[in-house]
Design a protein around this motif. Structure first.
Motif, mmCIF file in Angstrom:
data_model
loop_
_atom_site.group_PDB
_atom_site.id
_atom_site.type_symbol
_atom_site.label_atom_id
_atom_site.label_comp_id
_atom_site.label_asym_id
_atom_site.label_seq_id
_atom_site.Cartn_x
_atom_site.Cartn_y
_atom_site.Cartn_z
ATOM 1 N N MET A 162 0.831 -1.186 0.000
ATOM 2 C CA MET A 162 0.000 0.000 0.000
ATOM 3 C C MET A 162 0.873 1.245 0.000
ATOM 4 S SD MET A 162 -3.142 0.792 -0.111
ATOM 5 C CE MET A 162 -4.433 1.827 0.420
ATOM 6 N N GLY A 163 2.033 1.171 0.614
ATOM 7 C CA GLY A 163 2.942 2.310 0.580
ATOM 8 C C GLY A 163 3.348 2.653 -0.838
ATOM 9 N N ALA A 164 3.550 1.626 -1.667
ATOM 10 C CA ALA A 164 3.908 1.854 -3.063
ATOM 11 C C ALA A 164 2.760 2.516 -3.807
ATOM 12 C CB ALA A 164 4.289 0.539 -3.729
ATOM 13 N N LEU A 165 1.533 2.097 -3.516
ATOM 14 C CA LEU A 165 0.369 2.723 -4.150
ATOM 15 C C LEU A 165 0.305 4.203 -3.792
ATOM 16 C CD1 LEU A 165 -2.292 2.629 -5.749
ATOM 17 C CD2 LEU A 165 -3.424 2.017 -3.597
ATOM 18 N N ASP A 166 0.553 4.522 -2.538
ATOM 19 C CA ASP A 166 0.538 5.919 -2.106
ATOM 20 C C ASP A 166 1.558 6.738 -2.892
ATOM 21 O OD1 ASP A 166 -0.341 8.042 -0.165
ATOM 22 O OD2 ASP A 166 1.805 7.968 0.318
ATOM 23 N N GLN A 167 2.767 6.206 -3.055
ATOM 24 C CA GLN A 167 3.804 6.914 -3.813
ATOM 25 C C GLN A 167 3.401 7.095 -5.266
ATOM 26 O OE1 GLN A 167 7.376 4.650 -3.232
ATOM 27 N NE2 GLN A 167 7.648 5.344 -1.133
ATOM 28 N N GLU A 168 2.695 6.131 -5.809
ATOM 29 C CA GLU A 168 2.308 6.193 -7.206
ATOM 30 C C GLU A 168 1.193 7.205 -7.463
ATOM 31 O OE1 GLU A 168 0.459 3.150 -10.494
ATOM 32 O OE2 GLU A 168 1.909 2.360 -9.064
ATOM 33 N N VAL A 169 0.228 7.294 -6.561
ATOM 34 C CA VAL A 169 -0.942 8.134 -6.832
ATOM 35 C C VAL A 169 -0.894 9.504 -6.162
ATOM 36 C CG1 VAL A 169 -2.408 6.127 -7.251
ATOM 37 C CG2 VAL A 169 -2.351 7.146 -4.960
ATOM 38 N N SER A 170 -0.015 9.699 -5.183
ATOM 39 C CA SER A 170 0.021 10.990 -4.486
ATOM 40 C C SER A 170 0.345 12.170 -5.404
ATOM 41 C CB SER A 170 0.975 10.945 -3.286
ATOM 42 O OG SER A 170 2.297 10.726 -3.700
ATOM 43 N N PRO A 171 1.173 12.017 -6.459
ATOM 44 C CA PRO A 171 1.392 13.157 -7.346
ATOM 45 C C PRO A 171 0.111 13.646 -8.040
ATOM 46 C CG PRO A 171 3.099 11.508 -7.700
ATOM 47 C CD PRO A 171 2.065 10.899 -6.800
ATOM 48 N N PHE A 172 -0.916 12.803 -8.053
ATOM 49 C CA PHE A 172 -2.180 13.182 -8.671
ATOM 50 C C PHE A 172 -3.179 13.721 -7.650
ATOM 51 C CE2 PHE A 172 -0.339 9.724 -11.207
ATOM 52 C CZ PHE A 172 -0.155 10.399 -12.397
ATOM 53 N N GLY A 173 -2.704 13.945 -6.423
ATOM 54 C CA GLY A 173 -3.578 14.467 -5.381
ATOM 55 C C GLY A 173 -4.443 13.404 -4.725
ATOM 56 N N ILE A 174 -4.147 12.139 -4.997
ATOM 57 C CA ILE A 174 -4.908 11.039 -4.400
ATOM 58 C C ILE A 174 -4.184 10.606 -3.130
ATOM 59 C CG2 ILE A 174 -5.741 8.676 -4.726
ATOM 60 C CD1 ILE A 174 -5.721 9.298 -7.777
ATOM 61 N N ARG A 175 -4.923 10.509 -2.060
ATOM 62 C CA ARG A 175 -4.340 10.111 -0.778
ATOM 63 C C ARG A 175 -4.855 8.726 -0.399
ATOM 64 N NH1 ARG A 175 -5.087 15.753 2.460
ATOM 65 N NH2 ARG A 175 -3.755 16.980 1.092
ATOM 66 N N THR A 176 -4.015 7.984 0.265
ATOM 67 C CA THR A 176 -4.385 6.633 0.672
ATOM 68 C C THR A 176 -4.218 6.470 2.170
ATOM 69 O OG1 THR A 176 -2.164 5.754 0.344
ATOM 70 C CG2 THR A 176 -3.657 5.668 -1.552
ATOM 71 N N THR A 177 -5.009 5.571 2.720
ATOM 72 C CA THR A 177 -4.884 5.186 4.120
ATOM 73 C C THR A 177 -4.992 3.675 4.188
ATOM 74 O OG1 THR A 177 -5.882 7.231 4.969
ATOM 75 C CG2 THR A 177 -5.926 5.322 6.429
ATOM 76 N N ILE A 178 -4.056 3.062 4.865
ATOM 77 C CA ILE A 178 -4.136 1.624 5.123
ATOM 78 C C ILE A 178 -4.997 1.462 6.368
ATOM 79 C CG2 ILE A 178 -2.851 -0.439 5.800
ATOM 80 C CD1 ILE A 178 -0.403 0.868 4.364
ATOM 81 N N VAL A 179 -6.051 0.680 6.268
ATOM 82 C CA VAL A 179 -6.919 0.414 7.415
ATOM 83 C C VAL A 179 -6.671 -1.022 7.852
ATOM 84 C CG1 VAL A 179 -9.294 0.276 8.270
ATOM 85 C CG2 VAL A 179 -8.658 2.053 6.608
ATOM 86 N N ASN A 180 -6.245 -1.181 9.105
ATOM 87 C CA ASN A 180 -6.046 -2.499 9.691
ATOM 88 C C ASN A 180 -7.170 -2.732 10.700
ATOM 89 O OD1 ASN A 180 -2.823 -1.515 9.447
ATOM 90 N ND2 ASN A 180 -3.347 -3.505 8.628
ATOM 91 N N PRO A 181 -8.263 -3.353 10.255
ATOM 92 C CA PRO A 181 -9.372 -3.563 11.180
ATOM 93 C C PRO A 181 -9.151 -4.768 12.077
ATOM 94 C CG PRO A 181 -9.958 -4.422 9.048
ATOM 95 C CD PRO A 181 -8.584 -3.802 8.910
ATOM 96 N N GLY A 182 -9.652 -4.659 13.285
ATOM 97 C CA GLY A 182 -9.680 -5.806 14.187
ATOM 98 C C GLY A 182 -10.903 -6.644 13.876
ATOM 99 N N TRP A 183 -11.402 -7.326 14.885
ATOM 100 C CA TRP A 183 -12.585 -8.165 14.717
ATOM 101 C C TRP A 183 -13.831 -7.324 14.901
ATOM 102 C CZ3 TRP A 183 -12.992 -12.984 12.997
ATOM 103 C CH2 TRP A 183 -11.830 -13.767 12.971
ATOM 104 N N PHE A 184 -14.645 -7.257 13.863
ATOM 105 C CA PHE A 184 -15.902 -6.521 13.908
ATOM 106 C C PHE A 184 -17.048 -7.488 13.668
ATOM 107 C CE2 PHE A 184 -12.923 -3.157 13.503
ATOM 108 C CZ PHE A 184 -13.507 -2.093 14.158
ATOM 109 N N ARG A 185 -18.182 -7.194 14.258
ATOM 110 C CA ARG A 185 -19.358 -8.070 14.151
ATOM 111 C C ARG A 185 -20.012 -7.942 12.786
ATOM 112 N NH1 ARG A 185 -22.046 -8.682 20.139
ATOM 113 N NH2 ARG A 185 -20.021 -8.867 21.161
ATOM 114 N N THR A 186 -19.367 -8.572 11.846
ATOM 115 C CA THR A 186 -19.896 -8.659 10.489
ATOM 116 C C THR A 186 -20.242 -10.121 10.253
ATOM 117 O OG1 THR A 186 -17.731 -9.108 9.533
ATOM 118 C CG2 THR A 186 -18.360 -6.791 9.756
ATOM 119 N N GLY A 187 -20.608 -10.461 9.064
ATOM 120 C CA GLY A 187 -20.930 -11.845 8.753
ATOM 121 C C GLY A 187 -19.726 -12.692 8.403
ATOM 122 N N LEU A 188 -18.520 -12.157 8.560
ATOM 123 C CA LEU A 188 -17.314 -12.872 8.144
ATOM 124 C C LEU A 188 -17.177 -14.245 8.799
ATOM 125 C CD1 LEU A 188 -14.634 -12.955 6.582
ATOM 126 C CD2 LEU A 188 -13.573 -11.897 8.577
ATOM 127 N N ALA A 189 -17.509 -14.352 10.077
ATOM 128 C CA ALA A 189 -17.322 -15.621 10.786
ATOM 129 C C ALA A 189 -18.588 -16.480 10.787
ATOM 130 C CB ALA A 189 -16.867 -15.355 12.218
#
Length: 126
Positions: free
Chosen positions: A1-28
């Motif tokens: 994701m860091g590489a993606l940020d470097q690639e798109v930031s010159p175009f004014g696009i910003r990225t955030t890596i989201v590391n979610p924990g366990w959320f009550r979704t239907g995943l499990a």
């Protein structure tokens, strides 16, 4: 994701890596989990334990997905947005443990590691 940020930031696009924990979704949920039909005898016991563990997680996750959605809407307006968002107390604890492990690994061989810089004077016959 860091590489993606470097690639798109010159175009004014910003990225955030989201590391979610366990959320009550239907995943499990049983409907979400698909287990392979192929089994390997050496892994039968471990696979059964993993299935039991996953089934026990359904509906027990600590995170509230609605609160996560609100948090993401909050950070999207940050200027600049965070490079990484560790989302949930459970995953914060895991991240801190990883940081501590990496720090310990760095310190355990710091002198040896920092001694590896190329030195032209070490070259024989050159």
């Amino acid at each position: 994701m860091g590489a993606l940020d470097q690639e798109v930031s010159p175009f004014g696009i910003r990225t955030t890596i989201v590391n979610p924990g366990w959320f009550r979704t239907g995943l499990a949920s049983p409907e979400s989990l698909i287990w392979p039909a192929l089994t390997i005898d050496d892994y039968t016991e471990r696979s059964a334990a993993q299935r039991d563990w996953w089934q026990a997680q359904d509906g027990q996750q600590a995170g509230d997905p609605e609160k996560l959605a609100h948090a993401l809407l909050t950070i999207v307006d940050d200027d600049p947005p965070p490079r990484r968002f560790i989302a949930g107390a459970d995953v914060m604890a895991l991240a801190q443990r990883k940081i501590d492990e990496l720090h310990e690994q760095i310190e355990s061989h710091r002198e040896l590691s920092t001694s590896l810089t190329f030195d032209p004077q070490d070259q024989v016959g050159g």
